[in-house]
Design a protein around this motif. Structure first.
Motif, PDB file in Angstrom:
ATOM      1  N   LEU A   1       0.845  -1.190   0.000  1.00  9.46           N
ATOM      2  CA  LEU A   1       0.000   0.000   0.000  1.00  9.46           C
ATOM      3  C   LEU A   1       0.879   1.237   0.000  1.00  9.46           C
ATOM      4  O   LEU A   1       2.080   1.162   0.251  1.00  9.46           O
ATOM      5  CB  LEU A   1      -0.905   0.030   1.236  1.00  9.46           C
ATOM      6  CG  LEU A   1      -1.915  -1.093   1.410  1.00  9.46           C
ATOM      7  CD1 LEU A   1      -2.673  -0.906   2.712  1.00  9.46           C
ATOM      8  CD2 LEU A   1      -2.879  -1.147   0.240  1.00  9.46           C
ATOM      9  N   ARG A   2       0.245   2.369  -0.228  1.00 11.26           N
ATOM     10  CA  ARG A   2       0.926   3.647  -0.139  1.00 11.26           C
ATOM     11  C   ARG A   2       0.125   4.531   0.805  1.00 11.26           C
ATOM     12  O   ARG A   2      -1.091   4.659   0.650  1.00 11.26           O
ATOM     13  CB  ARG A   2       1.000   4.283  -1.514  1.00 11.26           C
ATOM     14  CG  ARG A   2       1.957   5.452  -1.579  1.00 11.26           C
ATOM     15  CD  ARG A   2       2.097   5.925  -2.972  1.00 11.26           C
ATOM     16  NE  ARG A   2       0.972   6.841  -3.203  1.00 11.26           N
ATOM     17  CZ  ARG A   2       0.876   7.644  -4.233  1.00 11.26           C
ATOM     18  NH1 ARG A   2       1.781   7.619  -5.166  1.00 11.26           N
ATOM     19  NH2 ARG A   2      -0.146   8.449  -4.361  1.00 11.26           N
ATOM     20  N   GLU A   3       0.786   5.118   1.790  1.00 10.80           N
ATOM     21  CA  GLU A   3       0.116   6.019   2.724  1.00 10.80           C
ATOM     22  C   GLU A   3       0.290   7.440   2.223  1.00 10.80           C
ATOM     23  O   GLU A   3       1.407   7.908   1.987  1.00 10.80           O
ATOM     24  CB  GLU A   3       0.686   5.883   4.128  1.00 10.80           C
ATOM     25  CG  GLU A   3      -0.074   6.686   5.144  1.00 10.80           C
ATOM     26  CD  GLU A   3       0.335   6.417   6.569  1.00 10.80           C
ATOM     27  OE1 GLU A   3      -0.282   7.008   7.452  1.00 10.80           O
ATOM     28  OE2 GLU A   3       1.263   5.624   6.798  1.00 10.80           O
ATOM     29  N   LEU A   4      -0.822   8.115   2.043  1.00 14.70           N
ATOM     30  CA  LEU A   4      -0.801   9.481   1.549  1.00 14.70           C
ATOM     31  C   LEU A   4      -0.601  10.455   2.713  1.00 14.70           C
ATOM     32  O   LEU A   4      -0.877  10.113   3.874  1.00 14.70           O
ATOM     33  CB  LEU A   4      -2.110   9.786   0.818  1.00 14.70           C
ATOM     34  CG  LEU A   4      -2.421   8.857  -0.360  1.00 14.70           C
ATOM     35  CD1 LEU A   4      -3.782   9.184  -0.946  1.00 14.70           C
ATOM     36  CD2 LEU A   4      -1.348   8.971  -1.419  1.00 14.70           C
ATOM     37  N   PRO A   5      -0.148  11.674   2.440  1.00 17.83           N
ATOM     38  CA  PRO A   5       0.092  12.644   3.515  1.00 17.83           C
ATOM     39  C   PRO A   5      -1.139  12.968   4.358  1.00 17.83           C
ATOM     40  O   PRO A   5      -1.018  13.331   5.527  1.00 17.83           O
ATOM     41  CB  PRO A   5       0.570  13.895   2.769  1.00 17.83           C
ATOM     42  CG  PRO A   5       1.086  13.397   1.469  1.00 17.83           C
ATOM     43  CD  PRO A   5       0.282  12.169   1.143  1.00 17.83           C
ATOM     44  N   ASP A   6      -2.328  12.819   3.794  1.00 17.33           N
ATOM     45  CA  ASP A   6      -3.553  13.113   4.549  1.00 17.33           C
ATOM     46  C   ASP A   6      -4.037  11.916   5.376  1.00 17.33           C
ATOM     47  O   ASP A   6      -5.100  11.977   5.982  1.00 17.33           O
ATOM     48  CB  ASP A   6      -4.654  13.606   3.622  1.00 17.33           C
ATOM     49  CG  ASP A   6      -5.086  12.580   2.585  1.00 17.33           C
ATOM     50  OD1 ASP A   6      -4.533  11.461   2.572  1.00 17.33           O
ATOM     51  OD2 ASP A   6      -5.974  12.903   1.786  1.00 17.33           O
ATOM     52  N   GLY A   7      -3.274  10.826   5.396  1.00 17.71           N
ATOM     53  CA  GLY A   7      -3.623   9.681   6.235  1.00 17.71           C
ATOM     54  C   GLY A   7      -4.400   8.582   5.529  1.00 17.71           C
ATOM     55  O   GLY A   7      -4.667   7.545   6.107  1.00 17.71           O
ATOM     56  N   ARG A   8      -4.787   8.819   4.293  1.00 25.86           N
ATOM     57  CA  ARG A   8      -5.501   7.788   3.550  1.00 25.86           C
ATOM     58  C   ARG A   8      -4.512   6.803   2.953  1.00 25.86           C
ATOM     59  O   ARG A   8      -3.327   7.080   2.855  1.00 25.86           O
ATOM     60  CB  ARG A   8      -6.347   8.416   2.438  1.00 25.86           C
ATOM     61  CG  ARG A   8      -7.461   9.302   2.966  1.00 25.86           C
ATOM     62  CD  ARG A   8      -8.292   9.904   1.881  1.00 25.86           C
ATOM     63  NE  ARG A   8      -7.448  10.701   0.996  1.00 25.86           N
ATOM     64  CZ  ARG A   8      -7.793  11.061  -0.232  1.00 25.86           C
ATOM     65  NH1 ARG A   8      -8.949  10.715  -0.729  1.00 25.86           N
ATOM     66  NH2 ARG A   8      -6.984  11.790  -0.971  1.00 25.86           N
ATOM     67  N   PHE A   9      -5.032   5.647   2.559  1.00 25.53           N
ATOM     68  CA  PHE A   9      -4.198   4.598   1.975  1.00 25.53           C
ATOM     69  C   PHE A   9      -4.730   4.233   0.605  1.00 25.53           C
ATOM     70  O   PHE A   9      -5.934   4.329   0.344  1.00 25.53           O
ATOM     71  CB  PHE A   9      -4.220   3.335   2.858  1.00 25.53           C
ATOM     72  CG  PHE A   9      -3.506   3.499   4.154  1.00 25.53           C
ATOM     73  CD1 PHE A   9      -2.164   3.153   4.271  1.00 25.53           C
ATOM     74  CD2 PHE A   9      -4.154   4.004   5.269  1.00 25.53           C
ATOM     75  CE1 PHE A   9      -1.487   3.299   5.465  1.00 25.53           C
ATOM     76  CE2 PHE A   9      -3.491   4.154   6.464  1.00 25.53           C
ATOM     77  CZ  PHE A   9      -2.154   3.805   6.569  1.00 25.53           C
ATOM     78  N   GLN A  10      -3.834   3.803  -0.264  1.00 29.52           N
ATOM     79  CA  GLN A  10      -4.228   3.289  -1.578  1.00 29.52           C
ATOM     80  C   GLN A  10      -3.270   2.183  -1.962  1.00 29.52           C
ATOM     81  O   GLN A  10      -2.185   2.064  -1.401  1.00 29.52           O
ATOM     82  CB  GLN A  10      -4.249   4.384  -2.631  1.00 29.52           C
ATOM     83  CG  GLN A  10      -2.891   4.902  -3.042  1.00 29.52           C
ATOM     84  CD  GLN A  10      -3.025   5.978  -4.104  1.00 29.52           C
ATOM     85  OE1 GLN A  10      -4.055   6.630  -4.220  1.00 29.52           O
ATOM     86  NE2 GLN A  10      -1.988   6.158  -4.880  1.00 29.52           N
ATOM     87  N   ILE A  11      -3.673   1.388  -2.924  1.00 27.34           N
ATOM     88  CA  ILE A  11      -2.826   0.307  -3.399  1.00 27.34           C
ATOM     89  C   ILE A  11      -1.622   0.909  -4.118  1.00 27.34           C
ATOM     90  O   ILE A  11      -1.770   1.831  -4.916  1.00 27.34           O
ATOM     91  CB  ILE A  11      -3.612  -0.643  -4.322  1.00 27.34           C
ATOM     92  CG1 ILE A  11      -4.650  -1.394  -3.497  1.00 27.34           C
ATOM     93  CG2 ILE A  11      -2.677  -1.607  -5.040  1.00 27.34           C
ATOM     94  CD1 ILE A  11      -5.430  -2.415  -4.242  1.00 27.34           C
ATOM     95  N   ALA A  12      -0.451   0.399  -3.809  1.00 28.15           N
ATOM     96  CA  ALA A  12       0.776   0.880  -4.471  1.00 28.15           C
ATOM     97  C   ALA A  12       0.792   0.376  -5.901  1.00 28.15           C
ATOM     98  O   ALA A  12       0.489  -0.792  -6.159  1.00 28.15           O
ATOM     99  CB  ALA A  12       2.009   0.386  -3.715  1.00 28.15           C
TER     100      ALA A  12
END
Length: 58
Positions: A46-57
């Motif tokens: 996964l990738r953690e975005l600066p706003d705290g959300r996550f998405q698939i890398a």
């Protein structure tokens, strides 16, 4: 991972908790889930975005 794929974009930890039928309104219930998602981000799944959300890398 299925929840993340179905989301179609970045998703909040709270939204993952709702999909897993966790008690998301109780204080501290989401911290273990956040830790697991962070661990997956550390492993490159996964990738953690600066706003705290996550998405698939990608």
């Amino acid at each position: 991972m299925k929840i993340m794929r179905n989301a179609g974009g970045p998703i909040r930890v709270k939204d993952v908790g709702v999909e897993l039928a966790l008690e998301v309104e109780a204080r501290g219930r989401l911290e273990p889930l956040r830790g697991k998602l962070s661990k997956l981000a550390g492993r490159g799944w996964l990738r953690e975005l600066p706003d705290g959300r996550f998405q698939i890398a990608l």
